[in-house]
Design a protein around this motif. Structure first.
Motif, mmCIF file in Angstrom:
data_model
loop_
_atom_site.group_PDB
_atom_site.id
_atom_site.type_symbol
_atom_site.label_atom_id
_atom_site.label_comp_id
_atom_site.label_asym_id
_atom_site.label_seq_id
_atom_site.Cartn_x
_atom_site.Cartn_y
_atom_site.Cartn_z
ATOM 1 N N THR A 173 14.937 -15.939 32.019
ATOM 2 C CA THR A 173 16.022 -16.137 32.980
ATOM 3 C C THR A 173 15.685 -15.651 34.389
ATOM 4 O O THR A 173 15.990 -16.351 35.353
ATOM 5 C CB THR A 173 17.312 -15.474 32.476
ATOM 6 N N PRO A 174 15.082 -14.484 34.583
ATOM 7 C CA PRO A 174 14.798 -14.072 35.965
ATOM 8 C C PRO A 174 13.871 -15.035 36.719
ATOM 9 O O PRO A 174 13.988 -15.175 37.926
ATOM 10 C CB PRO A 174 14.131 -12.710 35.804
ATOM 11 N N SER A 175 12.999 -15.728 36.015
ATOM 12 C CA SER A 175 12.085 -16.631 36.703
ATOM 13 C C SER A 175 12.755 -17.913 37.161
ATOM 14 O O SER A 175 12.281 -18.560 38.095
ATOM 15 C CB SER A 175 10.895 -16.972 35.798
ATOM 16 N N VAL A 176 13.842 -18.315 36.531
ATOM 17 C CA VAL A 176 14.531 -19.545 36.939
ATOM 18 C C VAL A 176 15.852 -19.266 37.643
ATOM 19 O O VAL A 176 16.553 -20.193 38.013
ATOM 20 C CB VAL A 176 14.777 -20.477 35.726
ATOM 21 N N ARG A 177 16.188 -18.028 37.826
ATOM 22 C CA ARG A 177 17.461 -17.678 38.453
ATOM 23 C C ARG A 177 17.535 -18.186 39.893
ATOM 24 O O ARG A 177 18.585 -18.589 40.367
ATOM 25 C CB ARG A 177 17.677 -16.173 38.419
ATOM 26 N N MET A 178 16.410 -18.188 40.604
ATOM 27 C CA MET A 178 16.442 -18.635 41.992
ATOM 28 C C MET A 178 16.640 -20.145 42.101
ATOM 29 O O MET A 178 16.959 -20.654 43.169
ATOM 30 C CB MET A 178 15.162 -18.224 42.705
ATOM 31 N N LEU A 179 16.485 -20.881 41.021
ATOM 32 C CA LEU A 179 16.670 -22.325 41.065
ATOM 33 C C LEU A 179 18.136 -22.734 41.005
ATOM 34 O O LEU A 179 18.477 -23.863 41.345
ATOM 35 C CB LEU A 179 15.906 -22.976 39.913
ATOM 36 N N PHE A 180 18.980 -21.855 40.533
ATOM 37 C CA PHE A 180 20.398 -22.163 40.427
ATOM 38 C C PHE A 180 21.104 -21.791 41.718
ATOM 39 O O PHE A 180 20.804 -20.775 42.333
ATOM 40 C CB PHE A 180 21.037 -21.402 39.260
#
Length: 61
Positions: free
Chosen positions: A36-43
């Motif tokens: 989750t932390p690695s894709v959090r900036m995509l949301f």
């Protein structure tokens, strides 16, 4: 009646065993979320709308 005591003992042993296995898994980091932390900036962040309540004052005689 003795069968109930045997079943109760076995079920307590199985429950304690599963609890120990669960605690060891949590302690070793099995349930840590590393994705989750690695894709959090995509949301996109959700826009929070603030509602302002206007209080109306009435005059009573």
């Amino acid at each position: 009646m003795s069968v109930i005591y045997i079943l109760l003992t076995v079920s307590v042993i199985v429950g304690v065993t599963f609890l120990i296995i669960f605690l060891l898994a949590v302690k070793s980091g099995q349930y840590d979320d590393s994705y989750t932390p690695s894709v959090r900036m995509l949301f996109e962040d959700e826009i929070i709308k603030v509602k302002k309540n206007k209080s109306t004052q009435t005059k009573t005689d």
